[in-house]
Design a protein around this motif. Structure first.
Motif, PDB file in Angstrom:
ATOM      1  N   GLN A 374       0.805  -1.218   0.000  1.00  0.00           N
ATOM      2  CA  GLN A 374       0.000   0.000   0.000  1.00  0.00           C
ATOM      3  C   GLN A 374       0.840   1.272   0.000  1.00  0.00           C
ATOM      4  O   GLN A 374       0.442   2.278  -0.578  1.00  0.00           O
ATOM      5  N   GLY A 375       2.004   1.243   0.642  1.00  0.00           N
ATOM      6  CA  GLY A 375       2.837   2.440   0.682  1.00  0.00           C
ATOM      7  C   GLY A 375       3.299   2.915  -0.682  1.00  0.00           C
ATOM      8  O   GLY A 375       3.670   4.084  -0.861  1.00  0.00           O
ATOM      9  N   PHE A 376       3.256   2.021  -1.679  1.00  0.00           N
ATOM     10  CA  PHE A 376       3.706   2.397  -3.025  1.00  0.00           C
ATOM     11  C   PHE A 376       2.630   3.137  -3.810  1.00  0.00           C
ATOM     12  O   PHE A 376       2.877   3.548  -4.951  1.00  0.00           O
ATOM     13  N   THR A 377       1.457   3.319  -3.226  1.00  0.00           N
ATOM     14  CA  THR A 377       0.382   4.036  -3.925  1.00  0.00           C
ATOM     15  C   THR A 377       0.804   5.456  -4.294  1.00  0.00           C
ATOM     16  O   THR A 377       0.397   5.995  -5.337  1.00  0.00           O
ATOM     17  N   ARG A 378       1.642   6.086  -3.455  1.00  0.00           N
ATOM     18  CA  ARG A 378       2.041   7.471  -3.703  1.00  0.00           C
ATOM     19  C   ARG A 378       2.808   7.632  -5.019  1.00  0.00           C
ATOM     20  O   ARG A 378       2.842   8.730  -5.605  1.00  0.00           O
ATOM     21  N   TYR A 379       3.406   6.564  -5.513  1.00  0.00           N
ATOM     22  CA  TYR A 379       4.160   6.663  -6.760  1.00  0.00           C
ATOM     23  C   TYR A 379       3.244   6.748  -7.982  1.00  0.00           C
ATOM     24  O   TYR A 379       3.723   7.006  -9.097  1.00  0.00           O
ATOM     25  N   MET A 380       1.947   6.531  -7.774  1.00  0.00           N
ATOM     26  CA  MET A 380       1.017   6.606  -8.902  1.00  0.00           C
ATOM     27  C   MET A 380       0.768   8.040  -9.355  1.00  0.00           C
ATOM     28  O   MET A 380       0.106   8.256 -10.371  1.00  0.00           O
ATOM     29  N   TYR A 381       1.277   9.005  -8.607  1.00  0.00           N
ATOM     30  CA  TYR A 381       1.260  10.384  -9.088  1.00  0.00           C
ATOM     31  C   TYR A 381       2.059  10.521 -10.384  1.00  0.00           C
ATOM     32  O   TYR A 381       1.816  11.429 -11.191  1.00  0.00           O
ATOM     33  N   ASN A 382       3.019   9.636 -10.576  1.00  0.00           N
ATOM     34  CA  ASN A 382       3.897   9.733 -11.752  1.00  0.00           C
ATOM     35  C   ASN A 382       3.315   9.077 -12.989  1.00  0.00           C
ATOM     36  O   ASN A 382       3.904   9.163 -14.074  1.00  0.00           O
ATOM     37  N   ILE A 383       2.179   8.393 -12.850  1.00  0.00           N
ATOM     38  CA  ILE A 383       1.558   7.722 -13.998  1.00  0.00           C
ATOM     39  C   ILE A 383       0.618   8.703 -14.699  1.00  0.00           C
ATOM     40  O   ILE A 383      -0.215   9.337 -14.047  1.00  0.00           O
ATOM     41  N   PRO A 384       0.703   8.842 -16.012  1.00  0.00           N
ATOM     42  CA  PRO A 384      -0.197   9.770 -16.724  1.00  0.00           C
ATOM     43  C   PRO A 384      -1.657   9.341 -16.589  1.00  0.00           C
ATOM     44  O   PRO A 384      -1.975   8.148 -16.684  1.00  0.00           O
ATOM     45  N   ASP A 385      -2.528  10.319 -16.359  1.00  0.00           N
ATOM     46  CA  ASP A 385      -3.960  10.028 -16.276  1.00  0.00           C
ATOM     47  C   ASP A 385      -4.531   9.891 -17.688  1.00  0.00           C
ATOM     48  O   ASP A 385      -3.785  10.011 -18.683  1.00  0.00           O
ATOM     49  N   PRO A 386      -5.825   9.590 -17.868  1.00  0.00           N
ATOM     50  CA  PRO A 386      -6.386   9.431 -19.228  1.00  0.00           C
ATOM     51  C   PRO A 386      -6.177  10.637 -20.133  1.00  0.00           C
ATOM     52  O   PRO A 386      -6.211  10.510 -21.362  1.00  0.00           O
ATOM     53  N   SER A 387      -5.949  11.822 -19.542  1.00  0.00           N
ATOM     54  CA  SER A 387      -5.694  13.019 -20.361  1.00  0.00           C
ATOM     55  C   SER A 387      -4.223  13.203 -20.681  1.00  0.00           C
ATOM     56  O   SER A 387      -3.832  14.166 -21.355  1.00  0.00           O
ATOM     57  N   GLY A 388      -3.373  12.304 -20.172  1.00  0.00           N
ATOM     58  CA  GLY A 388      -1.946  12.390 -20.440  1.00  0.00           C
ATOM     59  C   GLY A 388      -1.174  13.238 -19.460  1.00  0.00           C
ATOM     60  O   GLY A 388       0.023  13.470 -19.660  1.00  0.00           O
ATOM     61  N   HIS A 389      -1.806  13.696 -18.376  1.00  0.00           N
ATOM     62  CA  HIS A 389      -1.145  14.543 -17.390  1.00  0.00           C
ATOM     63  C   HIS A 389      -0.641  13.697 -16.224  1.00  0.00           C
ATOM     64  O   HIS A 389      -1.312  12.769 -15.774  1.00  0.00           O
ATOM     65  N   THR A 390       0.548  14.051 -15.733  1.00  0.00           N
ATOM     66  CA  THR A 390       1.084  13.420 -14.533  1.00  0.00           C
ATOM     67  C   THR A 390       0.842  14.310 -13.320  1.00  0.00           C
ATOM     68  O   THR A 390       0.370  15.434 -13.451  1.00  0.00           O
ATOM     69  N   GLN A 391       1.176  13.806 -12.169  1.00  0.00           N
ATOM     70  CA  GLN A 391       1.028  14.511 -10.893  1.00  0.00           C
ATOM     71  C   GLN A 391      -0.444  14.838 -10.583  1.00  0.00           C
ATOM     72  O   GLN A 391      -0.748  15.793  -9.874  1.00  0.00           O
ATOM     73  N   THR A 392      -1.338  14.047 -11.118  1.00  0.00           N
ATOM     74  CA  THR A 392      -2.749  14.168 -10.758  1.00  0.00           C
ATOM     75  C   THR A 392      -3.123  13.004  -9.838  1.00  0.00           C
ATOM     76  O   THR A 392      -2.376  12.030  -9.694  1.00  0.00           O
ATOM     77  N   LYS A 393      -4.308  13.079  -9.239  1.00  0.00           N
ATOM     78  CA  LYS A 393      -4.734  12.066  -8.261  1.00  0.00           C
ATOM     79  C   LYS A 393      -5.548  10.925  -8.884  1.00  0.00           C
ATOM     80  O   LYS A 393      -6.038  10.064  -8.146  1.00  0.00           O
TER      81      LYS A 393
END
Length: 524
Positions: A374-393
């Motif tokens: 579970q602690g690795f969830t914070r690294y998902m900020y680096n994955i692009p969202d469906p709009s292609g943006h990173t650092q989103t929730k």
């Protein structure tokens, strides 16, 4: 073969109504506790975890000191008065907590709640007593209602805490217009969710006063002894000749004919009136074994419950997710919804497939790997969202929902299993209060130790700059996983023979079961 006796749903509903208010008052503080401590201006951001842990531990420490005494008191004076007093104590303490202006006041009010409330163990005893004549499957269904109520309360509590805290800033159109109400909520920004929780608790108290029935046999108001009552119920079902013989035998009078026949006919006997076991005699090896497993699981559960709001509310540079109080409240409310789904749909099927003890061991094993990941969830900020943006929730929420779902499934199943196994291990009915009180104290002791430990480990690991940053932000999760390993190992030492069947269902009845009519007439 006779039909299965239906569960006493009316009384179960009333017990659940009394149970419902308490998890609301317990969980309502979780979304805003970090922000409340921050408002006290005690320390910097990195050391807030220490004080959050002390607040959460205060309740469990106080409950540890009084849990056994409330349980034993309920064995003497009855379950109902203890339940009602506990609801009143919860109501009073949550109101005082909402008025906290400093750390000492918050600590006192939280401790008061634990001192005046021993309801969890007493409610378990009530459920066990009203299902004493039912099958193990029915008892398991009845016991699942208590964590079900906790799940519902866990939905509403965090929602109230997250959505109603600091109402002047959150709802300026309603509470920000100036005047006494605005001044009050500006000075006490966390009182509103506590007040609403207290109102719900007051409704539970009123409901209990008018509808809750006593379940402890010795505390029930009655005009005749229970054996006499049972005898008169059974004598109506017997043939007339045998009815007269048993009535004479029961009352100590015989005729020549009945005296002669008494050597061949079964004579009703009174149950063994042996004294209730002492507290020490109640703690059999089976009870101690399940209480140890219950205590260890309670430690990891409260450690997680303490870590989750700290982890989600902390800034990203400090190893957290950077969530706001309303987002934390939504996440916790979602966990409550999963609890309902598990209790109503999944748990009965899982219990049928695996058995109660085996299921308990399976979910404890799953917790080990859940905590590590579970602690690795914070690294998902680096994955692009469906709009292609990173650092989103977006993906952070996906990971949080997935891990929270698994955690809630595992914890809900484990807590229900602990409750059922503890009651099945009790040696006798008249020591249920003591056994459940002891189990609750074991859990409370760990719950007292867990939050303080969690806060200390979180703050110490963040401050240990000699440890590489990618490692120290995961130390709390690694510690929790190690506790999971120890808990699972303790569960493997439970003897299935001690927990598969309720001992209460093997207790002797006042009279043997009535024979069929043909056999009874033949004897007559």
């Amino acid at each position: 073969m006779g039909k299965e006796k239906p569960l006493p749903y009316r009384q179960l509903f009333i017990i659940c109504a009394c149970r419902f208010a308490e998890p609301i008052c317990f969980t309502v503080i979780f979304p805003f506790i970090l922000f409340m401590i921050r408002d006290f201006n005690l320390t910097d951001e990195k050391h807030l975890g220490y004080y959050v842990g002390f607040i959460t531990s205060a309740f469990a420490v106080a409950q540890l000191l009084t849990g056994i005494h409330w349980g034993m008191l309920s064995d003497r004076i009855g379950r109902r008065p203890v339940i009602l007093f506990g609801l009143f104590g919860t109501l009073s303490s949550i109101l005082l907590f909402g008025l906290s202006k400093n750390f000492a006041w918050a600590l006192f009010s939280r401790s008061l709640c634990g001192l005046l409330n021993g309801n969890v163990s007493v409610l378990k005893s009530m459920v066990s007593e009203i299902t004493i004549e039912h099958s193990p499957e029915q008892r398991a269904r009845a016991f699942s209602f208590l964590p079900l109520m906790f799940g519902i309360g866990s939905i509403l509590g965090p929602m109230l805490g997250g959505l109603l805290s600091n109402p002047v800033e959150t709802y300026p159109s309603i509470f920000g217009r100036g005047g006494p109400l605005t001044d009050f909520f500006t000075e006490f920004p966390y009182f509103l969710p506590c007040f609403v929780s207290a109102v719900i608790c007051a409704l539970g108290l009123i409901f209990g006063i008018f509808f809750l029935e006593e379940t402890l046999e010795s505390a029930k108001p009655t005009t005749q002894d229970p054996p006499t009552k049972v005898f008169h119920e059974l004598e109506e079902e017997r043939p007339l000749i045998q009815h007269n013989e048993d009535y004479n035998t029961f009352n100590g009078t015989t005729t020549d004919d009945s005296d002669r026949r008494s050597t061949t006919s079964p004579t009703p006997t009174l149950p063994d009136q042996s004294p209730a076991p002492s507290f020490r005699e109640s703690l059999t090896p089976a009870v101690l074994a399940i209480c140890l497993a219950y205590a260890l699981f309670s430690f990891q559960a409260i450690f997680y419950d303490e870590l989750f709001p700290i982890w989600t509310a902390s800034k990203r540079e400090n190893g957290g997710l950077g969530f706001q109080s309303d987002e934390i409240g939504i996440a916790l409310a979602y966990c409550g919804c999963v609890t309902l789904f598990v209790q109503l749909l999944l748990l009965p099927a899982w219990t049928r497939w695996f058995g109660q003890l085996r299921l308990f061991q399976i979910v404890l094993f799953g917790c080990i790997f859940l905590y590590l990941g579970q602690g690795f969830t914070r690294y998902m900020y680096n994955i692009p969202d469906p709009s292609g943006h990173t650092q989103t929730k977006f993906w952070v929420w996906v990971g949080l929902i997935l891990t929270s779902t698994l955690k809630t499934m595992f914890h809900t199943t484990a807590f229900t299993s602990c409750t059922i196994l503890t009651n099945d291990a009790a040696p006798r009915l008249d020591c249920l209060g003591a056994v459940n009180g002891f189990a609750q104290c074991c859990a409370s002791g760990m719950r007292a130790f867990g939050p303080a430990t969690c806060g200390a480990i979180w703050s110490a690991s963040l401050g240990a700059e000699w440890i590489p940053y990618p490692i120290r932000i995961h130390i709390s999760w690694i510690t929790l996983s190690i506790v999971g390993v120890v808990t699972f190992y303790s569960s493997t030492k439970l003897n299935p023979v001690d927990y598969d069947t309720s001992k209460f269902l093997r207790e002797e009845q006042v009279f043997p079961p009535p024979e069929d009519e043909e056999d009874m007439n033949r004897r007559a």
